[in-house]
Design a protein around this motif. Structure first.
Motif, PDB file in Angstrom:
ATOM      1  N   THR A  42     -13.777 104.223  51.561  1.00  0.00           N
ATOM      2  CA  THR A  42     -14.022 103.682  52.912  1.00  0.00           C
ATOM      3  C   THR A  42     -13.533 104.615  54.019  1.00  0.00           C
ATOM      4  O   THR A  42     -13.013 104.173  55.044  1.00  0.00           O
ATOM      5  CB  THR A  42     -13.430 102.261  53.102  1.00  0.00           C
ATOM      6  OG1 THR A  42     -12.017 102.271  52.938  1.00  0.00           O
ATOM      7  CG2 THR A  42     -14.042 101.283  52.114  1.00  0.00           C
ATOM      8  N   VAL A  43     -13.724 105.911  53.797  1.00  0.00           N
ATOM      9  CA  VAL A  43     -13.425 106.904  54.830  1.00  0.00           C
ATOM     10  C   VAL A  43     -14.668 107.171  55.673  1.00  0.00           C
ATOM     11  O   VAL A  43     -14.595 107.266  56.895  1.00  0.00           O
ATOM     12  CB  VAL A  43     -12.896 108.205  54.200  1.00  0.00           C
ATOM     13  CG1 VAL A  43     -12.703 109.284  55.257  1.00  0.00           C
ATOM     14  CG2 VAL A  43     -11.592 107.942  53.454  1.00  0.00           C
ATOM     15  N   SER A  44     -15.816 107.295  55.002  1.00  0.00           N
ATOM     16  CA  SER A  44     -17.078 107.503  55.707  1.00  0.00           C
ATOM     17  C   SER A  44     -18.192 106.826  54.928  1.00  0.00           C
ATOM     18  O   SER A  44     -18.102 106.659  53.705  1.00  0.00           O
ATOM     19  CB  SER A  44     -17.389 108.995  55.848  1.00  0.00           C
ATOM     20  OG  SER A  44     -17.715 109.564  54.586  1.00  0.00           O
ATOM     21  N   LEU A  45     -19.256 106.425  55.631  1.00  0.00           N
ATOM     22  CA  LEU A  45     -20.404 105.831  54.947  1.00  0.00           C
ATOM     23  C   LEU A  45     -21.009 106.832  53.979  1.00  0.00           C
ATOM     24  O   LEU A  45     -21.347 106.484  52.836  1.00  0.00           O
ATOM     25  CB  LEU A  45     -21.444 105.365  55.965  1.00  0.00           C
ATOM     26  CG  LEU A  45     -22.721 104.756  55.374  1.00  0.00           C
ATOM     27  CD1 LEU A  45     -22.418 103.501  54.585  1.00  0.00           C
ATOM     28  CD2 LEU A  45     -23.737 104.469  56.476  1.00  0.00           C
ATOM     29  N   GLU A  46     -21.145 108.062  54.400  1.00  0.00           N
ATOM     30  CA  GLU A  46     -21.725 109.093  53.539  1.00  0.00           C
ATOM     31  C   GLU A  46     -20.944 109.239  52.247  1.00  0.00           C
ATOM     32  O   GLU A  46     -21.513 109.309  51.147  1.00  0.00           O
ATOM     33  CB  GLU A  46     -21.765 110.430  54.287  1.00  0.00           C
ATOM     34  CG  GLU A  46     -22.373 111.574  53.490  1.00  0.00           C
ATOM     35  CD  GLU A  46     -22.351 112.891  54.249  1.00  0.00           C
ATOM     36  OE1 GLU A  46     -23.042 113.831  53.815  1.00  0.00           O
ATOM     37  OE2 GLU A  46     -21.649 112.985  55.280  1.00  0.00           O
ATOM     38  N   GLY A  47     -19.623 109.265  52.355  1.00  0.00           N
ATOM     39  CA  GLY A  47     -18.783 109.398  51.172  1.00  0.00           C
ATOM     40  C   GLY A  47     -18.886 108.185  50.260  1.00  0.00           C
ATOM     41  O   GLY A  47     -18.908 108.313  49.030  1.00  0.00           O
ATOM     42  N   ASP A  48     -18.972 106.989  50.849  1.00  0.00           N
ATOM     43  CA  ASP A  48     -19.067 105.778  50.044  1.00  0.00           C
ATOM     44  C   ASP A  48     -20.416 105.682  49.348  1.00  0.00           C
ATOM     45  O   ASP A  48     -20.500 105.193  48.214  1.00  0.00           O
ATOM     46  CB  ASP A  48     -18.826 104.547  50.921  1.00  0.00           C
ATOM     47  CG  ASP A  48     -17.392 104.472  51.419  1.00  0.00           C
ATOM     48  OD1 ASP A  48     -16.518 105.111  50.807  1.00  0.00           O
ATOM     49  OD2 ASP A  48     -17.147 103.771  52.420  1.00  0.00           O
ATOM     50  N   LEU A 157     -13.002 104.998  60.750  1.00  0.00           N
ATOM     51  CA  LEU A 157     -13.967 104.865  61.844  1.00  0.00           C
ATOM     52  C   LEU A 157     -15.306 105.501  61.490  1.00  0.00           C
ATOM     53  O   LEU A 157     -16.354 105.056  61.962  1.00  0.00           O
ATOM     54  CB  LEU A 157     -13.394 105.495  63.118  1.00  0.00           C
ATOM     55  CG  LEU A 157     -12.216 104.759  63.768  1.00  0.00           C
ATOM     56  CD1 LEU A 157     -11.702 105.563  64.961  1.00  0.00           C
ATOM     57  CD2 LEU A 157     -12.614 103.359  64.205  1.00  0.00           C
ATOM     58  N   ASP A 158     -15.278 106.541  60.656  1.00  0.00           N
ATOM     59  CA  ASP A 158     -16.538 107.173  60.251  1.00  0.00           C
ATOM     60  C   ASP A 158     -17.346 106.251  59.338  1.00  0.00           C
ATOM     61  O   ASP A 158     -18.577 106.368  59.264  1.00  0.00           O
ATOM     62  CB  ASP A 158     -16.269 108.501  59.539  1.00  0.00           C
ATOM     63  CG  ASP A 158     -15.848 109.603  60.510  1.00  0.00           C
ATOM     64  OD1 ASP A 158     -16.041 109.425  61.722  1.00  0.00           O
ATOM     65  OD2 ASP A 158     -15.330 110.638  60.039  1.00  0.00           O
ATOM     66  N   ALA A 159     -16.671 105.340  58.638  1.00  0.00           N
ATOM     67  CA  ALA A 159     -17.379 104.335  57.852  1.00  0.00           C
ATOM     68  C   ALA A 159     -17.958 103.265  58.775  1.00  0.00           C
ATOM     69  O   ALA A 159     -19.124 102.866  58.649  1.00  0.00           O
ATOM     70  CB  ALA A 159     -16.445 103.711  56.824  1.00  0.00           C
ATOM     71  N   LEU A 160     -17.142 102.818  59.705  1.00  0.00           N
ATOM     72  CA  LEU A 160     -17.585 101.806  60.678  1.00  0.00           C
ATOM     73  C   LEU A 160     -18.787 102.295  61.470  1.00  0.00           C
ATOM     74  O   LEU A 160     -19.740 101.541  61.727  1.00  0.00           O
ATOM     75  CB  LEU A 160     -16.437 101.488  61.631  1.00  0.00           C
ATOM     76  CG  LEU A 160     -16.730 100.504  62.764  1.00  0.00           C
ATOM     77  CD1 LEU A 160     -16.794  99.078  62.246  1.00  0.00           C
ATOM     78  CD2 LEU A 160     -15.670 100.625  63.859  1.00  0.00           C
ATOM     79  N   ASN A 161     -18.781 103.563  61.846  1.00  0.00           N
ATOM     80  CA  ASN A 161     -19.823 104.121  62.710  1.00  0.00           C
ATOM     81  C   ASN A 161     -20.949 104.814  61.954  1.00  0.00           C
ATOM     82  O   ASN A 161     -21.896 105.310  62.577  1.00  0.00           O
ATOM     83  CB  ASN A 161     -19.193 105.119  63.695  1.00  0.00           C
ATOM     84  CG  ASN A 161     -18.293 104.445  64.698  1.00  0.00           C
ATOM     85  OD1 ASN A 161     -18.702 103.533  65.408  1.00  0.00           O
ATOM     86  ND2 ASN A 161     -17.027 104.869  64.767  1.00  0.00           N
ATOM     87  N   GLY A 162     -20.856 104.848  60.635  1.00  0.00           N
ATOM     88  CA  GLY A 162     -21.884 105.522  59.850  1.00  0.00           C
ATOM     89  C   GLY A 162     -23.226 104.818  59.964  1.00  0.00           C
ATOM     90  O   GLY A 162     -23.352 103.625  59.667  1.00  0.00           O
ATOM     91  N   ALA A 163     -24.252 105.547  60.398  1.00  0.00           N
ATOM     92  CA  ALA A 163     -25.583 104.967  60.616  1.00  0.00           C
ATOM     93  C   ALA A 163     -26.444 105.102  59.366  1.00  0.00           C
ATOM     94  O   ALA A 163     -26.434 106.136  58.689  1.00  0.00           O
ATOM     95  CB  ALA A 163     -26.271 105.640  61.798  1.00  0.00           C
ATOM     96  N   VAL A 164     -27.184 104.045  59.088  1.00  0.00           N
ATOM     97  CA  VAL A 164     -28.103 104.038  57.948  1.00  0.00           C
ATOM     98  C   VAL A 164     -29.326 104.892  58.282  1.00  0.00           C
ATOM     99  O   VAL A 164     -29.880 104.806  59.382  1.00  0.00           O
ATOM    100  CB  VAL A 164     -28.525 102.593  57.615  1.00  0.00           C
ATOM    101  CG1 VAL A 164     -29.716 102.569  56.669  1.00  0.00           C
ATOM    102  CG2 VAL A 164     -27.347 101.835  57.025  1.00  0.00           C
ATOM    103  N   SER A 165     -29.739 105.727  57.332  1.00  0.00           N
ATOM    104  CA  SER A 165     -30.893 106.593  57.575  1.00  0.00           C
ATOM    105  C   SER A 165     -32.183 106.016  57.002  1.00  0.00           C
ATOM    106  O   SER A 165     -33.258 106.160  57.592  1.00  0.00           O
ATOM    107  CB  SER A 165     -30.646 107.984  56.973  1.00  0.00           C
ATOM    108  OG  SER A 165     -30.495 107.905  55.564  1.00  0.00           O
TER     109      SER A 165
END
Length: 228
Positions: A42-48, A157-165
């Motif tokens: 849960t650090v970034s959406l991309e990482g998750d 915050l990068d997970a919270l703000n990660g936008a779906v592509s």
């Protein structure tokens, strides 16, 4: 015993880890399903999404991909994997292309409960421990809710703000469990997201921790998704 029709992969949300899925995991395993729990950083959406893909790749297909809360954003993006046959949202965010959890919570309905999220520290969020139970786990035993509050996972915050592509729900079938007593994601918002994605929707009493408090309802919906 049910005969497995593939695998189930469970994805946790923000502020908690995958251990909360144990009741769901145990029930599905006892009924003959192949099950794995993703431990997202849960650090970034991309990482998750990358972490979730690694788990999916290690499972026999087809995969039913299940997400709770922020895990719904992960499922929406990770569900494009070729092994994923169905998506299940458990009181979860279901972003569209270009949306993130941050954009979905930016304009809460009038009178909606405000989650007790503390100001970020070093790029990570926590919930106020003293308010955790009432907001996140109102229908769990006090000791269990306190443990969850004291064992929080920092949410980046990068997970919270990660936008779906590329939202997987646009071309894969989805199911949604609405928690009718949720004080983190307002039930009207859950119903609206479920309707928008065209999900087969079930509603049950329960807090944001509905996957712990209502294991039977959660498992029942996952089984329906796995069976198609």
């Amino acid at each position: 015993m049910d005969q497995t029709r593939g695998s189930v992969v469970l994805v946790h949300g923000g502020f908690v880890d995958g251990s909360g899925w144990q009741g769901v995991y145990d029930t599905l395993k006892a009924d003959g399903y192949d099950v794995a729990v993703v431990q997202n950083p849960t650090v970034s959406l991309e990482g998750d999404v990358a972490t979730t893909h690694r788990v999916i790749e290690g499972m026999p297909g087809p995969v039913t991909l299940v997400g709770h809360s922020y895990g719904g954003a992960v499922v929406t993006e990770a569900g494009t994997h070729e092994k994923v046959a169905a998506l299940v949202y458990i009181a979860a965010f279901a972003p569209d292309q270009g949306e993130s959890v941050a954009t979905l919570i930016a304009d809460p309905p009038p009178g909606a409960p405000v989650p007790p999220i503390l100001p970020p520290v070093d790029g990570f969020l926590f919930l106020d421990r003293d308010a955790f139970a009432g907001a996140f786990a109102g229908d769990l035993p006090e000791a269990q809710a306190r443990f969850m509050a004291d064992s929080q996972v920092p949410w980046g915050l990068d997970a919270l703000n990660g936008a779906v592509s590329r939202p997987a729900w646009r071309f894969k079938p989805s199911w949604y469990l609405v928690a009718a007593e949720d004080r983190m994601i307002p039930p009207p918002a859950q119903r609206a997201m479920a309707e928008r994605i065209g999900a087969t929707t079930v509603e049950t009493p329960g807090s944001h921790s509905v996957y712990l408090s209502q294991v039977a309802a959660t498992v029942d919906l996952i089984k329906k998704a796995a069976r198609g």
